[in-house]
Design a protein around this motif. Structure first.
Motif, PDB file in Angstrom:
ATOM      1  N   ALA A 194     -42.245 -50.275 -30.797  1.00 19.53           N
ATOM      2  CA  ALA A 194     -41.628 -51.407 -31.122  1.00 19.53           C
ATOM      3  C   ALA A 194     -40.792 -51.426 -30.103  1.00 19.53           C
ATOM      4  CB  ALA A 194     -42.287 -52.474 -31.917  1.00 19.53           C
ATOM      5  N   VAL A 195     -39.826 -50.773 -30.452  1.00 17.15           N
ATOM      6  CA  VAL A 195     -38.058 -50.910 -30.484  1.00 17.15           C
ATOM      7  C   VAL A 195     -37.712 -51.144 -29.063  1.00 17.15           C
ATOM      8  CG1 VAL A 195     -35.776 -49.032 -30.302  1.00 17.15           C
ATOM      9  CG2 VAL A 195     -37.762 -49.882 -32.695  1.00 17.15           C
ATOM     10  N   PRO A 196     -37.829 -50.542 -27.843  1.00 14.27           N
ATOM     11  CA  PRO A 196     -37.682 -50.897 -26.832  1.00 14.27           C
ATOM     12  C   PRO A 196     -37.911 -52.222 -25.992  1.00 14.27           C
ATOM     13  CG  PRO A 196     -38.637 -48.332 -27.131  1.00 14.27           C
ATOM     14  CD  PRO A 196     -39.304 -49.041 -28.531  1.00 14.27           C
ATOM     15  N   ILE A 215     -34.793 -59.185 -26.436  1.00 15.43           N
ATOM     16  CA  ILE A 215     -33.187 -60.021 -27.140  1.00 15.43           C
ATOM     17  C   ILE A 215     -32.636 -60.119 -25.696  1.00 15.43           C
ATOM     18  CG2 ILE A 215     -33.345 -58.804 -29.014  1.00 15.43           C
ATOM     19  CD1 ILE A 215     -31.039 -57.073 -27.957  1.00 15.43           C
ATOM     20  N   GLN A 216     -33.290 -59.665 -24.573  1.00 19.18           N
ATOM     21  CA  GLN A 216     -32.650 -59.546 -22.710  1.00 19.18           C
ATOM     22  C   GLN A 216     -33.892 -61.502 -22.916  1.00 19.18           C
ATOM     23  OE1 GLN A 216     -31.787 -55.931 -20.908  1.00 19.18           O
ATOM     24  NE2 GLN A 216     -32.623 -55.138 -22.888  1.00 19.18           N
ATOM     25  N   GLU A 217     -34.598 -61.451 -23.212  1.00 19.68           N
ATOM     26  CA  GLU A 217     -35.089 -62.548 -22.548  1.00 19.68           C
ATOM     27  C   GLU A 217     -34.213 -63.990 -22.780  1.00 19.68           C
ATOM     28  OE1 GLU A 217     -38.159 -63.005 -20.730  1.00 19.68           O
ATOM     29  OE2 GLU A 217     -38.414 -60.594 -21.411  1.00 19.68           O
ATOM     30  N   PRO A 218     -34.600 -64.535 -21.920  1.00 22.14           N
ATOM     31  CA  PRO A 218     -33.723 -66.373 -21.343  1.00 22.14           C
ATOM     32  C   PRO A 218     -33.767 -67.211 -22.636  1.00 22.14           C
ATOM     33  CG  PRO A 218     -35.816 -66.133 -20.082  1.00 22.14           C
ATOM     34  CD  PRO A 218     -35.218 -64.613 -20.589  1.00 22.14           C
ATOM     35  N   GLU A 219     -35.316 -67.151 -23.315  1.00 22.57           N
ATOM     36  CA  GLU A 219     -35.314 -67.949 -24.412  1.00 22.57           C
ATOM     37  C   GLU A 219     -35.019 -67.415 -25.830  1.00 22.57           C
ATOM     38  OE1 GLU A 219     -38.753 -68.188 -21.853  1.00 22.57           O
ATOM     39  OE2 GLU A 219     -38.092 -65.823 -23.091  1.00 22.57           O
ATOM     40  N   ILE A 220     -34.000 -68.517 -26.263  1.00 22.82           N
ATOM     41  CA  ILE A 220     -32.975 -68.186 -28.174  1.00 22.82           C
ATOM     42  C   ILE A 220     -33.779 -67.905 -28.753  1.00 22.82           C
ATOM     43  CG2 ILE A 220     -32.199 -69.398 -29.040  1.00 22.82           C
ATOM     44  CD1 ILE A 220     -29.911 -68.735 -27.120  1.00 22.82           C
ATOM     45  N   ALA A 221     -35.050 -68.687 -28.696  1.00 18.91           N
ATOM     46  CA  ALA A 221     -35.683 -68.105 -29.891  1.00 18.91           C
ATOM     47  C   ALA A 221     -36.538 -66.952 -30.329  1.00 18.91           C
ATOM     48  CB  ALA A 221     -37.358 -69.206 -30.180  1.00 18.91           C
ATOM     49  N   LEU A 222     -36.744 -66.632 -29.300  1.00 21.60           N
ATOM     50  CA  LEU A 222     -37.303 -65.251 -29.044  1.00 21.60           C
ATOM     51  C   LEU A 222     -36.486 -64.085 -28.797  1.00 21.60           C
ATOM     52  CD1 LEU A 222     -39.529 -63.034 -28.181  1.00 21.60           C
ATOM     53  CD2 LEU A 222     -39.404 -63.223 -26.173  1.00 21.60           C
ATOM     54  N   LYS A 223     -34.844 -64.200 -28.734  1.00 26.14           N
ATOM     55  CA  LYS A 223     -33.972 -63.280 -28.908  1.00 26.14           C
ATOM     56  C   LYS A 223     -33.756 -63.745 -30.579  1.00 26.14           C
ATOM     57  CE  LYS A 223     -30.886 -64.088 -25.091  1.00 26.14           C
ATOM     58  NZ  LYS A 223     -30.574 -63.804 -24.249  1.00 26.14           N
ATOM     59  N   VAL A 278     -30.780 -47.168 -32.212  1.00 27.06           N
ATOM     60  CA  VAL A 278     -28.844 -47.486 -30.955  1.00 27.06           C
ATOM     61  C   VAL A 278     -30.059 -46.322 -29.749  1.00 27.06           C
ATOM     62  CG1 VAL A 278     -27.603 -45.188 -30.365  1.00 27.06           C
ATOM     63  CG2 VAL A 278     -27.454 -46.821 -32.398  1.00 27.06           C
ATOM     64  N   ASP A 279     -30.807 -45.504 -29.996  1.00 24.00           N
ATOM     65  CA  ASP A 279     -31.779 -44.526 -28.527  1.00 24.00           C
ATOM     66  C   ASP A 279     -31.921 -45.481 -27.456  1.00 24.00           C
ATOM     67  OD1 ASP A 279     -29.734 -42.234 -29.766  1.00 24.00           O
ATOM     68  OD2 ASP A 279     -32.049 -41.930 -30.744  1.00 24.00           O
ATOM     69  N   ALA A 280     -32.224 -46.868 -28.149  1.00 24.95           N
ATOM     70  CA  ALA A 280     -33.894 -47.510 -27.217  1.00 24.95           C
ATOM     71  C   ALA A 280     -31.953 -48.548 -25.986  1.00 24.95           C
ATOM     72  CB  ALA A 280     -34.159 -48.512 -28.285  1.00 24.95           C
ATOM     73  N   GLY A 281     -31.118 -49.208 -27.021  1.00 21.50           N
ATOM     74  CA  GLY A 281     -29.546 -49.237 -25.713  1.00 21.50           C
ATOM     75  C   GLY A 281     -29.875 -50.697 -26.426  1.00 21.50           C
ATOM     76  N   ALA A 282     -30.316 -50.902 -27.986  1.00 22.01           N
ATOM     77  CA  ALA A 282     -29.664 -51.989 -28.827  1.00 22.01           C
ATOM     78  C   ALA A 282     -28.517 -52.620 -28.164  1.00 22.01           C
ATOM     79  CB  ALA A 282     -30.018 -51.726 -29.744  1.00 22.01           C
ATOM     80  N   ILE A 283     -27.627 -51.648 -29.204  1.00 25.56           N
ATOM     81  CA  ILE A 283     -25.930 -51.715 -28.956  1.00 25.56           C
ATOM     82  C   ILE A 283     -25.341 -52.632 -28.233  1.00 25.56           C
ATOM     83  CG2 ILE A 283     -23.555 -51.146 -29.685  1.00 25.56           C
ATOM     84  CD1 ILE A 283     -24.574 -49.052 -31.735  1.00 25.56           C
ATOM     85  N   ALA A 284     -25.191 -52.381 -26.876  1.00 24.19           N
ATOM     86  CA  ALA A 284     -24.516 -53.052 -25.507  1.00 24.19           C
ATOM     87  C   ALA A 284     -25.165 -54.436 -25.494  1.00 24.19           C
ATOM     88  CB  ALA A 284     -25.116 -52.231 -24.328  1.00 24.19           C
ATOM     89  N   HIS A 285     -26.513 -54.779 -25.564  1.00 26.69           N
ATOM     90  CA  HIS A 285     -27.175 -55.791 -25.309  1.00 26.69           C
ATOM     91  C   HIS A 285     -26.922 -57.394 -26.446  1.00 26.69           C
ATOM     92  CE1 HIS A 285     -29.194 -54.104 -21.580  1.00 26.69           C
ATOM     93  NE2 HIS A 285     -29.564 -53.699 -22.777  1.00 26.69           N
ATOM     94  N   LEU A 286     -26.543 -56.700 -28.169  1.00 26.48           N
ATOM     95  CA  LEU A 286     -26.611 -57.191 -28.454  1.00 26.48           C
ATOM     96  C   LEU A 286     -25.164 -57.678 -29.039  1.00 26.48           C
ATOM     97  CD1 LEU A 286     -28.517 -54.972 -31.159  1.00 26.48           C
ATOM     98  CD2 LEU A 286     -28.356 -57.340 -31.096  1.00 26.48           C
ATOM     99  N   ALA A 287     -24.114 -56.454 -28.539  1.00 28.09           N
ATOM    100  CA  ALA A 287     -22.612 -57.057 -28.884  1.00 28.09           C
ATOM    101  C   ALA A 287     -22.617 -57.527 -27.938  1.00 28.09           C
ATOM    102  CB  ALA A 287     -21.563 -55.276 -27.887  1.00 28.09           C
ATOM    103  N   GLN A 288     -22.588 -58.115 -26.206  1.00 28.28           N
ATOM    104  CA  GLN A 288     -22.530 -59.258 -25.749  1.00 28.28           C
ATOM    105  C   GLN A 288     -23.145 -60.866 -26.171  1.00 28.28           C
ATOM    106  OE1 GLN A 288     -25.453 -57.342 -22.266  1.00 28.28           O
ATOM    107  NE2 GLN A 288     -23.713 -56.414 -21.258  1.00 28.28           N
ATOM    108  N   MET A 289     -24.386 -60.888 -27.046  1.00 23.79           N
ATOM    109  CA  MET A 289     -24.075 -61.789 -27.763  1.00 23.79           C
ATOM    110  C   MET A 289     -23.160 -62.278 -28.508  1.00 23.79           C
ATOM    111  SD  MET A 289     -28.625 -61.801 -27.160  1.00 23.79           S
ATOM    112  CE  MET A 289     -28.534 -60.439 -27.619  1.00 23.79           C
ATOM    113  N   ILE A 290     -22.347 -61.346 -29.291  1.00 27.05           N
ATOM    114  CA  ILE A 290     -21.390 -61.693 -30.541  1.00 27.05           C
ATOM    115  C   ILE A 290     -21.057 -63.373 -29.941  1.00 27.05           C
ATOM    116  CG2 ILE A 290     -18.979 -61.645 -31.525  1.00 27.05           C
ATOM    117  CD1 ILE A 290     -20.158 -58.837 -31.345  1.00 27.05           C
TER     118      ILE A 290
END
Length: 453
Positions: free
Chosen positions: A130-132, A138-146, A168-180
């Motif tokens: 599920a993780v990747p 979280i990169q999709e445009p829909e806010i509810a899905l994010k 972390v290995d799935a690359g989540a941190i960079a995408h999460l950090a962009q959404m702060i």
């Protein structure tokens, strides 16, 4: 009670798609209501039927079926385990690849409710792959899905360093950090929570979160109008600060201490708690970091928490943090003592009205904070009031400090007589040969015998 479950089950296989969906929705709402009904769904052999028809149905049915799985899985680890056992995870992961955002959202939600219970169930969600896919969501445009995908990543990460590492290995941190900086408050809450759950486990994970350049961006969250964004922002900073002096220093350099102090000053209740603890962790690391808290005017808001807050655990946290600030050197203790904290701490320690279990914890923390400050405090005007109220186990620390200062300070010796401090010391009943008696003797030896008499 009317046997509706057994009537709904065959409707899941009806030839009319809308009847299938409506039957699934009804089951979901029943299961959502309480764990007994969720249990009935499991016992009625409804799950295998849902799962096997998931892959070949339309998006409406997929959403309804995922809703049933989420409704069953949310109540307890046992019910979530039943979902895992009927092979639902693989189907839910396939739904994460669906082209319809609503289906992805429903599947993310179900996976989150399974993963949040414990590390075994969380591991099962990870093993299903599920993780990747959640990181893609979280990169999709829909806010509810994010939001739901970020929340699911948060719940997977929270149980252990290994699970957090998978995220972390799935690359989540960079995408999460962009959404702060995303304007949506609910999304920010989930993003900050996910980063906190990753950073809390170890120095390495915390450093990876910091390397995603979350400072100084994350400090804007402490001024957010949403209380939970504030709280989760402060929690993230706390989880990074607690690990090492270097990480704390980095936060100080970014202006993090001042921002947290402002945040504590501007809110009330449990929102203050992570900020209070963050200041305690920073101050605990070293003299210099503790001085940074003092210089940034961190003591007054911490004192305000002792006085304004009604809940024991918040007051105890503020007491603990003040203890960490004041425990390093006489200068640190002086800064705390001048703020008139000691009488408040003593009153808290003596107060026996609060609930038993919390009373114990709060009492231990407060006593420790008092001791930490007293053992370094040479500011006698702040110590004097304690001579009149302190119980014996605190009194020995107070008298001990007087016995250190008075022999070397003639002005303090004179004052000690005129304010009635010396008289009070004569009234203290100490065990012969005890540490307290030694301290009293040391003080008496500073004065001519007729004055003592």
């Amino acid at each position: 009670n009317s046997g509706v479950m057994s009537l709904l089950r065959p409707l899941l296989l009806d030839v009319v798609p809308t009847i299938q969906q409506t039957a699934a929705l009804a089951l979901g709402r029943l299961a959502n209501y309480n764990d007994d009904l969720a249990e009935a769904v499991v016992k009625g052999d409804i799950l295998p039927q849902l799962v096997c028809s998931l892959s070949d149905q339309n998006r409406f049915y997929k959403k309804a079926a995922a809703f049933v799985l989420r409704a069953v899985g949310k109540h307890s680890p046992q019910l979530a385990q039943a979902i895992v056992q009927c092979g639902a995870l693989e189907m839910l992961v396939i739904c994460l690849e669906d082209f319809d955002p609503g289906v992805k959202e429903a599947a993310s939600w179900a996976l989150e409710y399974i993963a949040r219970h414990n590390s075994e169930l969380s591991q099962a969600v990870v093993d299903a792959g599920a993780v990747p896919l959640l990181v893609l969501c979280i990169q999709e445009p829909e806010i509810a899905l994010k939001r739901i995908a970020a929340s699911a990543l948060s719940d997977i990460s929270k149980h252990s360093p290994e699970l957090a590492q998978t995220v972390v290995d799935a690359g989540a941190i960079a995408h999460l950090a962009q959404m702060i900086l995303n304007p949506d408050a609910k999304l920010k809450r989930q993003v900050l929570s996910a980063l906190s759950q990753i950073a809390k486990h170890s120095v390495d994970l915390a450093e990876l979160v910091v390397e995603a350049e979350i400072f100084p961006v994350v400090l804007t969250c402490l001024k957010d109008s949403d209380e939970y964004v504030k709280k989760n922002g402060a929690t993230l900073i706390r989880e990074i600060a607690k690990h090492t002096p270097e990480l704390s220093q980095l936060i100080v350099n970014a202006g993090g201490v001042a921002a947290v102090i402002d945040c504590i000053g501007s809110c009330r209740g449990t929102v203050r708690l992570p900020g209070i603890m963050m200041l305690g962790y920073v101050a605990a690391h070293s003299e210099n970091l503790s001085m940074a808290v003092i210089v940034s005017k961190g003591i007054p808001p911490l004192c305000a928490c002792l006085i304004e807050e009604h809940e024991d655990h918040i007051k105890a946290a503020a007491a603990w943090a003040l203890g960490q600030v004041g425990r390093h050197t006489p200068a640190h203790a002086h800064a705390v003592a001048v703020a008139n904290v000691l009488p408040t701490l003593l009153a808290m320690y003596m107060d026996t009205r609060s609930s038993e279990d919390l009373q114990m914890k709060a009492s231990i923390l407060t006593k420790k904070a008092l001791k930490n400050i007293l053992q370094k405090c040479t500011y006698l005007p702040a110590l004097e009031p304690l001579l009149h109220d302190a119980p014996p186990n605190i009194m020995k620390h107070v008298v001990g400090q007087f016995s250190k200062v008075l022999p070397h300070d003639s002005k303090a010796r004179r004052l000690f007589v005129t304010t009635g401090g010396l008289k009070k010391v004569q009234e203290i009943k100490a065990e012969p040969g005890s540490l307290l008696q030694e301290y009293i003797n040391t003080i008496n030896n500073c004065y001519p015998e007729e004055i003592v008499r």
